[in-house]
Design a protein around this motif. Structure first.
Motif, PDB file in Angstrom:
ATOM      1  N   SER A 193      -0.323   7.621  -9.381  1.00 56.89           N
ATOM      2  CA  SER A 193      -1.078   6.990  -8.308  1.00 56.89           C
ATOM      3  C   SER A 193      -0.196   6.027  -7.523  1.00 56.89           C
ATOM      4  O   SER A 193       0.992   5.893  -7.817  1.00 56.89           O
ATOM      5  N   VAL A 194      -0.780   5.370  -6.535  1.00 57.25           N
ATOM      6  CA  VAL A 194      -0.058   4.425  -5.689  1.00 57.25           C
ATOM      7  C   VAL A 194      -0.892   3.148  -5.518  1.00 57.25           C
ATOM      8  O   VAL A 194      -2.100   3.141  -5.786  1.00 57.25           O
TER       9      VAL A 194
ATOM     10  N   PHE B 224       5.474  -0.313  -8.905  1.00 57.22           N
ATOM     11  CA  PHE B 224       4.731  -1.346  -9.633  1.00 57.22           C
ATOM     12  C   PHE B 224       3.844  -0.738 -10.697  1.00 57.22           C
ATOM     13  O   PHE B 224       3.332   0.362 -10.521  1.00 57.22           O
ATOM     14  N   ASP B 225       3.633  -1.496 -11.780  1.00 54.34           N
ATOM     15  CA  ASP B 225       2.466  -1.246 -12.610  1.00 54.34           C
ATOM     16  C   ASP B 225       1.462  -2.326 -12.211  1.00 54.34           C
ATOM     17  O   ASP B 225       1.727  -3.109 -11.291  1.00 54.34           O
TER      18      ASP B 225
ATOM     19  N   LYS C   5       0.849  -1.202   0.000  1.00 57.15           N
ATOM     20  CA  LYS C   5       0.000   0.000   0.000  1.00 57.15           C
ATOM     21  C   LYS C   5       0.881   1.247   0.000  1.00 57.15           C
ATOM     22  O   LYS C   5       1.823   1.358   0.780  1.00 57.15           O
ATOM     23  N   GLY C   6       0.567   2.172  -0.916  1.00 58.47           N
ATOM     24  CA  GLY C   6       1.310   3.433  -0.987  1.00 58.47           C
ATOM     25  C   GLY C   6       2.510   3.410  -1.909  1.00 58.47           C
ATOM     26  O   GLY C   6       3.095   4.455  -2.179  1.00 58.47           O
ATOM     27  N   SER C   7       2.875   2.239  -2.426  1.00 60.41           N
ATOM     28  CA  SER C   7       4.007   2.164  -3.365  1.00 60.41           C
ATOM     29  C   SER C   7       3.618   2.848  -4.672  1.00 60.41           C
ATOM     30  O   SER C   7       2.525   2.631  -5.195  1.00 60.41           O
TER      31      SER C   7
ATOM     32  N   GLY D 169       5.832  -0.570 -16.254  1.00 54.48           N
ATOM     33  CA  GLY D 169       6.838  -1.605 -16.451  1.00 54.48           C
ATOM     34  C   GLY D 169       7.515  -2.096 -15.181  1.00 54.48           C
ATOM     35  O   GLY D 169       8.320  -3.022 -15.226  1.00 54.48           O
ATOM     36  N   ALA D 170       7.196  -1.505 -14.027  1.00 56.61           N
ATOM     37  CA  ALA D 170       7.873  -1.864 -12.780  1.00 56.61           C
ATOM     38  C   ALA D 170       7.263  -3.109 -12.141  1.00 56.61           C
ATOM     39  O   ALA D 170       6.041  -3.260 -12.101  1.00 56.61           O
ATOM     40  N   THR D 171       8.131  -3.968 -11.602  1.00 57.49           N
ATOM     41  CA  THR D 171       7.692  -5.210 -10.971  1.00 57.49           C
ATOM     42  C   THR D 171       8.136  -5.296  -9.508  1.00 57.49           C
ATOM     43  O   THR D 171       8.222  -6.389  -8.952  1.00 57.49           O
TER      44      THR D 171
END
Length: 157
Positions: A139-140, A69-70, A55-57, A62-64
């Protein structure tokens, strides 16, 4: 008295497996937005816990993970941490899952957003009509109500 302290008395009344499940679910495990019917022992539940912990990331195309993250990167990361591998994209993840109806969905199932036959977004079902997902640029990772009926559900096997 903690749930773990109650295990010996529960063992005699409910059986070993039931008591351990009760201890795990009734103990200190708290996941915001989690439906109460999930078993702590399932891969899906573990993946849901991992997603909720992010939560909040921030979203990044393209991020894993582990910090950004996507949408499909979050589901890939969460399931990998829970012991299951998934393909990279939302569409490929949909093709890899066992498809279930809305009435059969369970916490930890994947929720695929689609337009026609095109899958464009994925999240992890948290119960009560909500998902954990990484929505879009700016967003997060967050818990959010499913906002459309154009969704399909998939169970990771």
């Amino acid at each position: 008295m903690t749930a773990l302290n109650r295990v010996p008395s529960l063992l005699t009344r409910a059986g070993t497996a039931s008591a351990l499940t009760l201890a795990a679910v009734g103990g200190s495990i708290v996941v915001p937005g989690l439906s109460g019917d999930a078993s702590a022992a399932t891969v899906a539940y573990k993946a849901l816990q991992v997603a909720a912990a992010k939560k909040g990331s921030p979203y990044q195309y393209g991020a894993t993970g582990p910090r950004r993250f996507d949408c499909s990167g979050l589901t890939l990361y969460a399931y990998k941490k829970a012991g299951k591998s998934l393909p990279r994209t939302a569409a490929a993840q949909y093709n890899r899952t066992h498809h279930v109806s809305a009435s059969q969905r369970r916490a930890g199932d994947l929720v695929f957003f689609h337009s026609g036959r095109y899958v464009y977004h994925v999240g992890i079902y948290a119960g009560k009509g909500k998902i954990w997902h990484s929505p879009k640029t700016g967003s997060v990772v967050r818990l959010e109500k499913i906002w459309t009926k154009s969704v399909w559900y998939g169970r990771v096997g």
